[in-house]
Scaffold this active site. Structure first.
Site, mmCIF file in Angstrom:
data_model
loop_
_atom_site.group_PDB
_atom_site.id
_atom_site.type_symbol
_atom_site.label_atom_id
_atom_site.label_comp_id
_atom_site.label_asym_id
_atom_site.label_seq_id
_atom_site.Cartn_x
_atom_site.Cartn_y
_atom_site.Cartn_z
ATOM 1 N N LYS A 177 46.449 33.032 44.364
ATOM 2 C CA LYS A 177 45.009 33.016 44.631
ATOM 3 C C LYS A 177 44.361 34.157 43.841
ATOM 4 O O LYS A 177 44.510 35.329 44.172
ATOM 5 C CB LYS A 177 44.754 33.171 46.135
ATOM 6 N N GLU A 252 49.877 46.742 46.478
ATOM 7 C CA GLU A 252 49.502 47.704 45.445
ATOM 8 C C GLU A 252 48.014 47.936 45.606
ATOM 9 O O GLU A 252 47.200 47.056 45.320
ATOM 10 C CB GLU A 252 49.854 47.153 44.054
ATOM 11 N N CYS A 286 43.197 50.780 39.056
ATOM 12 C CA CYS A 286 43.641 51.426 40.286
ATOM 13 C C CYS A 286 44.302 52.771 40.023
ATOM 14 O O CYS A 286 44.231 53.681 40.858
ATOM 15 C CB CYS A 286 44.579 50.509 41.067
#
Length: 491
Positions: A177, A252, A286
């Site tokens: 997804k 994560e 990130c």
């Protein structure tokens, strides 16, 4: 562009027939109406993945045979890299050279995991010495089952590869997804795996909004494993949902990564790595080294040079040659980053450069490369992830002060240290509480090395053999080799 969901090896219209708009962040124009999956479609996709795992050929194939298909996928990705990169720029906004690099990395990821799949054939089990000679025992690794992968919008195609490639190498089946902001290349991956000969149902791709598609996928009882990359807030919800069925999970999540620069560093090299660490992909990374700590003796000169170089960065449409900083991914993301800058200023931070929309760009979700200074250690901009091209710079006194400041965070994804003193750089690297530490650089990422963080930056590791282990279960097999049983009940 694919206008249907990829389920069971077929292109299927959403059960409710819905779509959602995909917007080009550089032009603010709708470029695609993507298929909007809902719980009915998720049910169909999970059922297809479940059947492919329980009765299909993929988990039962040799690693060598799986590797053949994984390498075909890699080759097909490379043959279509310019088209895929164009899609990536269209819905994410990143500059074209970055997008091409991402697609090439994704192909390399599939090729690497093809090699790891082949290695699984040689793994016939690890013998375990026992304290009783009448028994022998070994440990074998088996695919975890049906995996659900929910990926973010900052590296759409590459993040898909980071999860799909190891899952397929291990023999798992998967429902993928992608983010509703960047679904284009994920759908294209369905066409690629189909052409490569992946059996039906092994990879299923559903696009849709989080509450409509992501939530039912993460809560589905027939999903054995959830792999998620995204925000801490969403990761916490997924972890809570997984806890109800005690699912295997890997997360994560976010970061507020420090970059410690000692006074013996070369200013030019330091500024280049600082900019690479925060302005690459518009700072929507990130692991971005968004907190830069500079030793007091170097601080004034480094800040002056950083401002000069930041001013040279060309901001614009990622399709235009020479652009190094594209738009933020969406209007909402632009608003959040601008609000963070304003909050920082309200709390005492000073804008050394940037801080607003480029005056020449009237359309698109653009933001100047921004350098903030003079913020307090407990301020929002110093403590929290901004996820934009905003770097915070503070001076430090000595090594102990730098380590204290760097580790004072709820995050622990990445960190960097720069110094010509190699023993000191190694010493500081070991002291930094982060899952990834770079010395004399920032952000280089290799598919062979583990990726993941400490503290609220996540659980588990991706990439390399550690990423493969995410999708494998450990099974003990113990055999009685003696002549007579224990005789506990029957004398």
């Amino acid at each position: 562009m694919r206008s249907k969901l990829f389920i069971g090896g077929k292109w299927i219209a959403p059960a409710r027939g819905g779509t959602f708009d995909v917007v080009n962040p550089a032009t603010e124009q709708v470029v695609f109406h993507a298929p909007a999956a809902t719980s009915e479609d998720v049910e169909l996709a999970v059922s297809a993945a479940r059947a492919a795992f329980d009765t299909g050929p993929w988990p039962r194939m040799s690693g060598k045979d799986r590797a053949v298909i994984l390498r075909r996928i890699a080759d097909l990705i490379l043959s279509a890299k310019h088209e895929l990169a164009h899609m990536e720029v269209t819905d994410n906004g990143k500059p074209m050279p970055e997008a091409i690099w991402d697609v090439e990395d994704a192909a390399g990821c599939f090729a690497l995991y093809a090699s790891y799949a082949e290695e699984l054939d040689a793994d016939t089990g690890e013998d375990i010495p026992l304290g009783d000679d009448r028994f022998s025992s070994k440990v074998v690794r088996e695919p975890v089952g049906v995996a659900a992968a929910i990926i973010p919008w900052n590296y759409p195609f590459l993040m898909a590869a980071w999860k799909v490639a190891p899952a397929l190498a291990a023999g798992c089946t998967m429902v993928l997804k992608p983010s509703e902001l960047t679904p284009l290349t994920a759908l294209e991956l369905g066409a690629i795996v189909n052409e490569a000969g992946l059996p039906p149902g092994v990879l299923n791709i559903v696009t849709g909004l989080g509450p409509d598609a992501g939530k039912p996928l993460s809560e589905h009882p027939n999903v054995d494993k959830i792999a998620f990359t995204g925000s801490v807030a969403t990761g916490s919800k997924i972890m809570a949902a997984a806890s109800r069925d005690i699912k295997n999970i890997s997360l994560e999540l976010g970061g507020k990564s420090p970059f410690v620069v000692f006074a013996d560093s070369d200013i030019g090299k330091a500024v280049e790595w600082i900019m690479f660490g925060i302005f690459w992909n518009q700072g929507q990374v990130c692991s971005a080294t968004s907190r830069v700590l500079v030793e007091e003796a170097l601080y004034p000169k480094l800040l002056e040079r950083l401002v000069v170089e930041a001013a040279k960065i060309r901001v614009g449409n990622g399709l235009d040659e020479g652009v190094l900083l594209g738009p933020l991914v969406s209007s909402g993301q632009q608003d959040r980053v601008l609000a963070a800058i304003e909050q920082g200023k309200a709390e005492g931070a000073r804008v050394a450069y940037g801080g607003g929309r480029p005056s020449a760009l009237k359309t698109g979700y653009f933001l100047e490369p921004t350098v903030l200074v003079d913020m307090a250690e407990d301020s929002f901009v110093w403590k929290e992830e901004i996820f934009g091209p905003v770097v915070c710079i503070k001076p430090f006194r000595d090594e102990a002060d730098a380590i204290r400041m760097a580790n004072d965070s709820r995050f622990g994804l990445a960190a960097a240290v720069m110094s010509e003193d190699k023993p000191r750089a190694e010493r500081v690297a070991r002291a930094l509480r982060a899952g990834i530490v770079w010395i004399n650089c920032s952000q280089p990422t290799f598919s062979e090395a583990p990726w993941g963080g400490f503290k609220q930056s996540g659980i588990g590791r991706e990439l390399g053999r550690w990423g493969l282990a995410n999708y494998l279960e450990i099974k003990q097999i113990t055999t009685f080799e003696g002549q007579e049983p224990w005789g506990w009940y029957i004398k």
